[in-house]
Design a protein around this motif. Structure first.
Motif, PDB file in Angstrom:
ATOM      1  N   ALA A 189      -9.595   3.625   1.839  1.00 23.77           N
ATOM      2  CA  ALA A 189     -10.771   3.955   1.030  1.00 23.77           C
ATOM      3  C   ALA A 189     -11.983   3.255   1.618  1.00 23.77           C
ATOM      4  N   VAL A 190     -13.166   3.798   1.327  1.00 27.09           N
ATOM      5  CA  VAL A 190     -14.408   3.187   1.793  1.00 27.09           C
ATOM      6  C   VAL A 190     -15.506   3.511   0.791  1.00 27.09           C
ATOM      7  N   GLN A 242     -10.210   7.894   0.763  1.00 28.55           N
ATOM      8  CA  GLN A 242     -10.710   7.913  -0.611  1.00 28.55           C
ATOM      9  C   GLN A 242     -12.169   7.460  -0.639  1.00 28.55           C
ATOM     10  N   PRO A 243     -13.086   8.332  -1.077  1.00 25.40           N
ATOM     11  CA  PRO A 243     -14.484   7.910  -1.166  1.00 25.40           C
ATOM     12  C   PRO A 243     -14.731   7.123  -2.450  1.00 25.40           C
ATOM     13  N   ALA A 294     -13.743   4.888   8.918  1.00 25.37           N
ATOM     14  CA  ALA A 294     -12.723   4.342   8.025  1.00 25.37           C
ATOM     15  C   ALA A 294     -11.332   4.810   8.423  1.00 25.37           C
ATOM     16  N   LYS A 295     -11.211   6.083   8.783  1.00 27.32           N
ATOM     17  CA  LYS A 295      -9.904   6.618   9.183  1.00 27.32           C
ATOM     18  C   LYS A 295      -9.429   5.950  10.457  1.00 27.32           C
ATOM     19  N   LYS A 328     -13.028  13.000   1.885  1.00 28.42           N
ATOM     20  CA  LYS A 328     -11.851  13.702   1.371  1.00 28.42           C
ATOM     21  C   LYS A 328     -11.180  14.507   2.475  1.00 28.42           C
ATOM     22  N   ASP A 329     -11.969  15.212   3.278  1.00 28.31           N
ATOM     23  CA  ASP A 329     -11.423  16.016   4.368  1.00 28.31           C
ATOM     24  C   ASP A 329     -10.723  15.146   5.418  1.00 28.31           C
ATOM     25  N   ALA A 330     -11.174  13.895   5.554  1.00 24.42           N
ATOM     26  CA  ALA A 330     -10.578  12.990   6.540  1.00 24.42           C
ATOM     27  C   ALA A 330      -9.381  12.233   5.975  1.00 24.42           C
ATOM     28  N   GLY A 331      -9.078  12.439   4.695  1.00 20.34           N
ATOM     29  CA  GLY A 331      -7.958  11.751   4.081  1.00 20.34           C
ATOM     30  C   GLY A 331      -8.271  10.325   3.666  1.00 20.34           C
TER      31      GLY A 331
END
Length: 236
Positions: free
Chosen positions: A18-19, A43-44, A11-12, A38-41
């Protein structure tokens, strides 16, 4: 299937803010997915492809399974309700291979949840594709009654005939009833080049052969499309 900890990276890289993760009938990957996203920035969005009976059609024609609706957690209460619904699939199972919950229990636990109509594996599209428009419209109306402005008519384009056959009626119902449309991508593998390998894995899992016509299968379009590809696919 893509591992939960890989989804956020994809996703990033695709510049998606968001994904959503929507496993069938369970939330097993939710915790790992949430932490890594969250760590990858990214939105889950926690969700579930929930097999449901008592609304729309019976078995889907594709895999002879109980149709699934897509539920996404909008709030903490929604997550709790989603957890309870996914648990009910197994706690109240009748011993059959394909678990499910009745629509009445979904309706009773709708607070804090967003509902998508389910795509080609849902209870609506097979009805519309088969020409059973009144039945499909009635099921869509019931979904809208229960979820109100948290209900979205779902469109998917993976090149399946049933998707094309149902799309016109889905769009018409959404326009006629002022219900928003959402374009989604049902993902099974990370890159389009992985299609053949994924087909082999499905055959291994099901004890089937590649040359069999009657077996579980997806299409080369069920890959993790970046946002730009989705915008191009649904440019109309």
């Amino acid at each position: 299937a893509i591992k939960a900890d890989k989804v956020s990276g994809l996703a990033k890289a695709a510049e998606m803010p968001a994904v959503a993760l929507t496993d069938r009938a369970n939330l097993y990957g939710a915790l790992e997915f949430s932490v890594t996203s969250k760590d990858a920035g990214v939105q889950p969005i926690i969700g579930c492809a929930l097999p449901v009976t008592g609304i729309g059609g019976g078995q889907t024609e594709r895999w002879a399974k109980i149709p699934t609706i897509v539920l996404l957690a909008q709030s903490e209460q929604g997550y709790l309700n989603l957890s309870e619904l996914s648990s009910l699939c197994y706690l109240e199972a009748d011993g059959s291979e394909d678990v499910s919950v009745p629509w009445s229990k979904v309706a009773a636990r709708a607070e804090g949840l967003i509902l998508l109509s389910g795509g080609v594996d849902g209870p609506i599209d097979p009805l519309l594709a088969a020409g059973k428009v009144p039945e499909g419209q009635a099921a869509l109306a019931e979904m809208a009654r229960v979820f109100g402005d948290r209900f979205y008519v779902e469109l998917q384009r993976h090149g399946l005939p049933a998707q094309a056959a149902a799309e016109g009626e889905l769009v018409a119902f959404a326009y006629d009833n002022d219900i928003p449309l959402v374009a989604t991508n049902d993902v099974y593998f990370a890159k389009q080049s992985m299609y053949e390998a994924h087909e082999a894995l499905l055959c291994i899992a099901d004890g089937a052969l590649i040359m069999q016509d009657a077996r579980r299968r997806v299409t080369p379009e069920h890959w993790f499309k970046p946002a730009a590809n989705m915008r191009a696919l649904f440019a109309d």
